[in-house]
Design a protein around this motif. Structure first.
Motif, short mmCIF file in Angstrom:
data_model
loop_
_atom_site.label_atom_id
_atom_site.label_comp_id
_atom_site.label_asym_id
_atom_site.label_seq_id
_atom_site.Cartn_x
_atom_site.Cartn_y
_atom_site.Cartn_z
N LEU A 58 38.71 -32.99 37.56
CA LEU A 58 37.39 -32.59 37.99
C LEU A 58 36.78 -31.74 36.87
O LEU A 58 37.28 -30.65 36.59
CB LEU A 58 37.45 -31.80 39.29
CG LEU A 58 36.14 -31.21 39.80
CD1 LEU A 58 35.14 -32.31 40.12
CD2 LEU A 58 36.39 -30.35 41.01
N TYR A 59 35.75 -32.27 36.22
CA TYR A 59 35.12 -31.57 35.10
C TYR A 59 33.73 -31.09 35.48
O TYR A 59 33.02 -31.73 36.25
CB TYR A 59 35.01 -32.49 33.88
CG TYR A 59 36.32 -32.70 33.18
CD1 TYR A 59 36.77 -31.80 32.22
CD2 TYR A 59 37.12 -33.80 33.46
CE1 TYR A 59 37.98 -31.99 31.57
CE2 TYR A 59 38.33 -34.00 32.82
CZ TYR A 59 38.74 -33.09 31.87
OH TYR A 59 39.94 -33.27 31.23
N GLU A 60 33.36 -29.95 34.90
CA GLU A 60 32.04 -29.37 35.09
C GLU A 60 31.49 -29.02 33.71
O GLU A 60 32.23 -28.56 32.84
CB GLU A 60 32.17 -28.10 35.93
CG GLU A 60 30.91 -27.33 36.12
CD GLU A 60 31.15 -26.08 36.96
OE1 GLU A 60 31.48 -25.02 36.38
OE2 GLU A 60 31.03 -26.18 38.19
N ILE A 61 30.19 -29.22 33.51
CA ILE A 61 29.55 -28.85 32.25
C ILE A 61 29.55 -27.33 32.14
O ILE A 61 29.19 -26.62 33.09
CB ILE A 61 28.11 -29.38 32.19
CG1 ILE A 61 28.10 -30.90 32.22
CG2 ILE A 61 27.40 -28.87 30.93
CD1 ILE A 61 26.72 -31.51 32.38
N VAL A 62 29.97 -26.81 30.99
CA VAL A 62 29.96 -25.36 30.76
C VAL A 62 28.51 -24.95 30.55
O VAL A 62 27.86 -25.39 29.62
CB VAL A 62 30.83 -24.98 29.54
CG1 VAL A 62 30.71 -23.49 29.26
CG2 VAL A 62 32.28 -25.38 29.77
N GLU A 63 28.01 -24.08 31.43
CA GLU A 63 26.62 -23.64 31.36
C GLU A 63 26.48 -22.15 31.11
O GLU A 63 25.42 -21.69 30.68
CB GLU A 63 25.87 -24.04 32.63
CG GLU A 63 25.74 -25.54 32.78
CD GLU A 63 24.99 -25.96 34.02
OE1 GLU A 63 24.54 -25.08 34.78
OE2 GLU A 63 24.85 -27.18 34.23
N ASP A 64 27.53 -21.38 31.36
CA ASP A 64 27.49 -19.95 31.11
C ASP A 64 27.36 -19.73 29.60
O ASP A 64 28.17 -20.22 28.82
CB ASP A 64 28.78 -19.30 31.63
CG ASP A 64 28.82 -17.82 31.33
OD1 ASP A 64 28.11 -17.05 32.01
OD2 ASP A 64 29.55 -17.44 30.39
N ASP A 65 26.31 -19.00 29.18
CA ASP A 65 26.00 -18.83 27.76
C ASP A 65 27.15 -18.22 26.96
O ASP A 65 27.47 -18.68 25.87
CB ASP A 65 24.75 -17.99 27.57
CG ASP A 65 23.48 -18.74 27.96
OD1 ASP A 65 23.50 -19.99 27.97
OD2 ASP A 65 22.47 -18.07 28.26
N GLU A 66 27.79 -17.18 27.50
CA GLU A 66 28.89 -16.53 26.77
C GLU A 66 30.08 -17.46 26.62
O GLU A 66 30.67 -17.57 25.55
CB GLU A 66 29.30 -15.24 27.49
CG GLU A 66 28.31 -14.12 27.33
CD GLU A 66 28.78 -12.84 28.00
OE1 GLU A 66 30.01 -12.62 28.11
OE2 GLU A 66 27.91 -12.05 28.41
N GLU A 67 30.45 -18.12 27.70
CA GLU A 67 31.57 -19.06 27.67
C GLU A 67 31.25 -20.22 26.72
O GLU A 67 32.10 -20.63 25.93
CB GLU A 67 31.87 -19.57 29.07
CG GLU A 67 33.04 -20.51 29.15
CD GLU A 67 33.32 -21.00 30.56
OE1 GLU A 67 34.43 -21.51 30.79
OE2 GLU A 67 32.42 -20.89 31.44
N LEU A 68 30.03 -20.74 26.80
CA LEU A 68 29.62 -21.85 25.96
C LEU A 68 29.67 -21.48 24.48
O LEU A 68 30.20 -22.23 23.65
CB LEU A 68 28.21 -22.31 26.35
CG LEU A 68 27.68 -23.55 25.67
CD1 LEU A 68 28.58 -24.75 25.93
CD2 LEU A 68 26.26 -23.84 26.15
N ASP A 69 29.16 -20.31 24.12
CA ASP A 69 29.20 -19.85 22.73
C ASP A 69 30.63 -19.72 22.23
O ASP A 69 30.96 -20.15 21.12
CB ASP A 69 28.48 -18.51 22.57
CG ASP A 69 26.97 -18.62 22.67
OD1 ASP A 69 26.45 -19.74 22.49
OD2 ASP A 69 26.32 -17.59 22.93
N TYR A 70 31.49 -19.13 23.05
CA TYR A 70 32.87 -18.91 22.67
C TYR A 70 33.62 -20.23 22.45
O TYR A 70 34.25 -20.44 21.42
CB TYR A 70 33.58 -18.07 23.74
CG TYR A 70 35.01 -17.77 23.42
CD1 TYR A 70 35.35 -16.82 22.47
CD2 TYR A 70 36.05 -18.46 24.05
CE1 TYR A 70 36.67 -16.55 22.16
CE2 TYR A 70 37.36 -18.20 23.75
CZ TYR A 70 37.67 -17.24 22.81
OH TYR A 70 38.99 -16.99 22.49
N VAL A 71 33.50 -21.13 23.40
CA VAL A 71 34.21 -22.41 23.32
C VAL A 71 33.63 -23.26 22.19
O VAL A 71 34.37 -23.93 21.47
CB VAL A 71 34.18 -23.16 24.67
CG1 VAL A 71 34.85 -24.51 24.56
CG2 VAL A 71 34.86 -22.32 25.75
N ALA A 72 32.31 -23.23 21.99
CA ALA A 72 31.69 -23.99 20.90
C ALA A 72 32.22 -23.52 19.55
O ALA A 72 32.49 -24.34 18.66
CB ALA A 72 30.17 -23.85 20.95
#
Length: 87
Positions: A58-72
């Motif tokens: 079950l996958y969800e698009i990462v939308e949280d800005d902090e989490e997205l920046d870190y993982v990117a």
């Protein structure tokens, strides 16, 4: 490049993505996917929310800005030749 199929929960529509890279951060699996093999393709970072007993992931698009920046940033380090631009 490996292809993966997803079933969208809202519409039950099946979509295909190409997996660019996978990583595990703090016990959570993330995948970087794109809708095309072109250089300027749209990309998404997906987070695996499935449990150990779940038959399907079950996958969800990462939308949280902090989490997205870190993982990117992690994906950019892994894939040295890729620059992830946020809109």
């Amino acid at each position: 490049m490996e292809k993966i199929k997803f079933m969208l929960a809202e519409t039950n529509e099946e979509v295909e993505f190409f997996i660019l890279e996978e990583t595990r951060i703090n016990g959570i699996n993330y995948i970087l996917v794109t809708d095309s093999e072109d250089d300027d393709a749209e990309a998404l970072i997906l987070k695996d929310l499935s449990g150990e007993q779940d038959a399907d992931a079950l996958y969800e698009i990462v939308e949280d800005d902090e989490e997205l920046d870190y993982v990117a940033k992690i994906f950019e380090e892994i894939l040295e030749d890729i620059d992830i631009e946020r809109e």
